[in-house]
Design a protein around this motif. Structure first.
Motif, PDB file in Angstrom:
ATOM      1  N   CYS A 221     -12.196  16.819  19.465  1.00 55.12           N
ATOM      2  CA  CYS A 221     -11.696  17.100  20.818  1.00 55.12           C
ATOM      3  C   CYS A 221     -11.040  18.475  20.869  1.00 55.12           C
ATOM      4  O   CYS A 221     -10.649  19.028  19.837  1.00 55.12           O
ATOM      5  CB  CYS A 221     -10.684  16.038  21.258  1.00 55.12           C
ATOM      6  SG  CYS A 221     -11.306  14.348  21.222  1.00 55.12           S
TER       7      CYS A 221
ATOM      8  N   SER B 104      -7.824  15.497  26.619  1.00 56.05           N
ATOM      9  CA  SER B 104      -8.598  16.626  26.112  1.00 56.05           C
ATOM     10  C   SER B 104     -10.032  16.547  26.609  1.00 56.05           C
ATOM     11  O   SER B 104     -10.359  15.711  27.455  1.00 56.05           O
ATOM     12  CB  SER B 104      -8.583  16.629  24.580  1.00 56.05           C
ATOM     13  OG  SER B 104      -7.264  16.620  24.082  1.00 56.05           O
ATOM     14  N   GLN B 105     -10.866  17.415  26.073  1.00 56.13           N
ATOM     15  CA  GLN B 105     -12.298  17.365  26.318  1.00 56.13           C
ATOM     16  C   GLN B 105     -13.017  17.368  24.984  1.00 56.13           C
ATOM     17  O   GLN B 105     -12.479  17.845  23.976  1.00 56.13           O
ATOM     18  CB  GLN B 105     -12.758  18.562  27.154  1.00 56.13           C
ATOM     19  CG  GLN B 105     -12.235  18.554  28.578  1.00 56.13           C
ATOM     20  CD  GLN B 105     -12.780  19.715  29.388  1.00 56.13           C
ATOM     21  OE1 GLN B 105     -13.011  20.798  28.854  1.00 56.13           O
ATOM     22  NE2 GLN B 105     -12.979  19.504  30.678  1.00 56.13           N
ATOM     23  N   ILE B 106     -14.224  16.838  24.978  1.00 60.08           N
ATOM     24  CA  ILE B 106     -14.998  16.871  23.740  1.00 60.08           C
ATOM     25  C   ILE B 106     -15.239  18.332  23.364  1.00 60.08           C
ATOM     26  O   ILE B 106     -15.519  19.176  24.225  1.00 60.08           O
ATOM     27  CB  ILE B 106     -16.322  16.086  23.901  1.00 60.08           C
ATOM     28  CG1 ILE B 106     -17.046  15.986  22.542  1.00 60.08           C
ATOM     29  CG2 ILE B 106     -17.198  16.684  24.970  1.00 60.08           C
ATOM     30  CD1 ILE B 106     -18.218  15.003  22.553  1.00 60.08           C
TER      31      ILE B 106
ATOM     32  N   CYS C 202     -11.978  11.398  24.365  1.00 68.97           N
ATOM     33  CA  CYS C 202     -11.267  12.684  24.435  1.00 68.97           C
ATOM     34  C   CYS C 202     -10.556  12.829  25.775  1.00 68.97           C
ATOM     35  O   CYS C 202      -9.398  13.266  25.832  1.00 68.97           O
ATOM     36  CB  CYS C 202     -12.241  13.847  24.228  1.00 68.97           C
ATOM     37  SG  CYS C 202     -12.818  14.056  22.527  1.00 68.97           S
TER      38      CYS C 202
ATOM     39  N   LEU D 208     -10.257  13.278  16.588  1.00 70.85           N
ATOM     40  CA  LEU D 208      -9.539  12.183  17.244  1.00 70.85           C
ATOM     41  C   LEU D 208      -9.516  10.950  16.344  1.00 70.85           C
ATOM     42  O   LEU D 208     -10.563  10.427  15.953  1.00 70.85           O
ATOM     43  CB  LEU D 208     -10.206  11.844  18.574  1.00 70.85           C
ATOM     44  CG  LEU D 208      -9.557  10.711  19.374  1.00 70.85           C
ATOM     45  CD1 LEU D 208      -8.145  11.102  19.810  1.00 70.85           C
ATOM     46  CD2 LEU D 208     -10.418  10.339  20.576  1.00 70.85           C
TER      47      LEU D 208
ATOM     48  N   ARG E 118      -8.040  20.499  23.287  1.00 69.50           N
ATOM     49  CA  ARG E 118      -7.050  20.475  24.372  1.00 69.50           C
ATOM     50  C   ARG E 118      -6.592  21.898  24.643  1.00 69.50           C
ATOM     51  O   ARG E 118      -5.989  22.557  23.791  1.00 69.50           O
ATOM     52  CB  ARG E 118      -5.857  19.598  24.006  1.00 69.50           C
ATOM     53  CG  ARG E 118      -4.788  19.511  25.112  1.00 69.50           C
ATOM     54  CD  ARG E 118      -3.652  18.627  24.690  1.00 69.50           C
ATOM     55  NE  ARG E 118      -4.132  17.277  24.414  1.00 69.50           N
ATOM     56  CZ  ARG E 118      -3.637  16.474  23.489  1.00 69.50           C
ATOM     57  NH1 ARG E 118      -2.649  16.906  22.697  1.00 69.50           N
ATOM     58  NH2 ARG E 118      -4.119  15.252  23.312  1.00 69.50           N
TER      59      ARG E 118
ATOM     60  N   ASP F  74      -7.445  10.969  25.937  1.00 71.49           N
ATOM     61  CA  ASP F  74      -6.405  11.578  25.101  1.00 71.49           C
ATOM     62  C   ASP F  74      -5.898  12.895  25.706  1.00 71.49           C
ATOM     63  O   ASP F  74      -5.156  13.614  25.059  1.00 71.49           O
ATOM     64  CB  ASP F  74      -6.961  11.821  23.695  1.00 71.49           C
ATOM     65  CG  ASP F  74      -5.856  11.978  22.651  1.00 71.49           C
ATOM     66  OD1 ASP F  74      -4.964  11.116  22.579  1.00 71.49           O
ATOM     67  OD2 ASP F  74      -5.878  12.999  21.930  1.00 71.49           O
TER      68      ASP F  74
END
Length: 354
Positions: free
Chosen positions: A349, A284-286, A279, A264, A351, A282
């Motif tokens: 991140c 998403s997830q870490i 994240c 990121l 997604r 944005d």
């Protein structure tokens, strides 16, 4: 006298059977003839390669010896697929078919079916492959009193990586090791997977759990702390240990993923909690440890920036070794488990695709 008796005995032994006893001689010959042709089950390929999320067909066909027909027509054909454990002592039901009846089991429900491209085709189709699907499968065909089997191995493209938690080296029993791998988007690796990784250059001195309950570690460069510098390279085996009480690291296995892994771009460095929120903001997830290894190994992802991951560790993937970025080897570099509240890093991140 003794010599005469010896000659008489020899002559009796060498004498040809009397014609009157020929029927007795024939009665001693037993002719056994099987009632019908023998059932044969054949796997055209012993190993099939695929990847997580893909579809695959495990080949299996059945024949009768000395004939091209699939069945005799007097009995219904029963096809059963099972998954074998590492020691072949236990089988996990996958799919059973007989006539119009079909049944799948466990995590295979809704994902398996027979191909049935011809009347003697018992090949198994698996869709949306999971990491847990890796392994050996047995195709069993039963017709009346006849049955036969064939075994097919499903290999997955992927990467094996060593893992230990924040607590440090040798802190996982077997069950905790399984959970640790699952939390990092992976499964505990099998011996075959670790062996293939060793052949590809994996060198790791810490012993770790494998899926069969054994504890092993791969060495490509023998040295004193790892079995001695005069030993040969190989996968060192500690044997089988108590799954509840013994504590080691673990070797995990992961494959490709259905999503996007990325670093990121952010104006500032972040604490761990800030990284998690960045994240999420944005969309998403870490990212997890398994995802950074999969992106590095399977996609050639390369970035020299250290970033937070979901387990609180900081790592970065290098596919092109260069100065100040893992100059000696391509690897996922491990920085450590820094203080989550005060240390500042970037973040990786993930997604997922719908």
């Amino acid at each position: 006298m003794k010599s005469l008796l010896f000659l008489v005995l020899i002559s009796v032994c060498w004498a040809e059977p009397h014609p009157g006893n020929s029927s007795l001689e024939h009665e001693r010959i037993v002719h056994i003839q099987e009632n019908g042709p023998r059932l044969l089950v054949v796997a055209e390929q012993a190993k099939i390669f695929s990847h997580r999320g893909g579809n695959v067909t495990l080949p299996c066909k059945f024949y009768h010896e000395h004939t091209s027909t699939a069945g005799s027509g007097t009995h219904k054909i029963r096809v059963k697929w099972t998954k074998l454990t590492y020691d072949y002592l236990k089988e996990v039901d996958v799919f059973v078919a007989m006539g119009h009846h079909r049944k799948s089991y466990g995590s295979y429900q809704g994902r398996v079916s027979l191909r049935e491209s011809s009347e003697n085709d018992a090949s198994l189709v698996i869709t949306n492959i999971l990491l847990e699907d890796y392994g050996r499968y047995k195709c069993e065909v039963i017709e009346g009193l006849e049955d036969d089997t064939a075994v097919v191995t499903l290999n997955l493209e992927g990467v094996v990586f060593p893992y230990s938690p924040r607590l440090g080296r040798y802190n996982l029993n077997f069950h905790e090791a399984q959970r640790a791998c699952a939390e990092q988007d992976s499964v505990i690796a099998s011996f075959d997977q670790l062996y293939d990784a060793w052949r590809s250059g994996l060198d790791w001195c810490n012993a770790g759990w494998l899926s069969d309950g054994s504890v092993q570690y791969p060495i490509t460069k023998p040295r004193e702390p790892c079995g001695g510098k005069n030993t040969v390279p190989g996968v060192r085996n500690y044997g089988f240990w108590d799954k509840d009480k013994s504590r080691y690291d673990v070797f995990c296995f992961t494959s490709n993923f259905n999503g996007r892994f990325y670093y990121l771009i952010h104006p500032t460095k972040l604490t761990y909690e800030e990284a998690v929120q960045a994240c999420l903001k944005d969309g998403s997830q870490i990212a997890k440890v398994g995802q950074i290894f999969a992106a590095w190994k399977l996609l050639g992802y390369d970035r020299c920036d250290a970033g937070w991951l979901a387990d609180g560790s900081v790592r970065y993937p290098i596919s092109r070794p260069r100065k100040r970025c893992s100059p000696s080897e391509a690897a996922v570099r491990f920085v450590g488990f820094p203080d989550k509240k005060h240390k500042l890093y970037g973040v990786y991140c993930f997604r997922a695709y719908n």
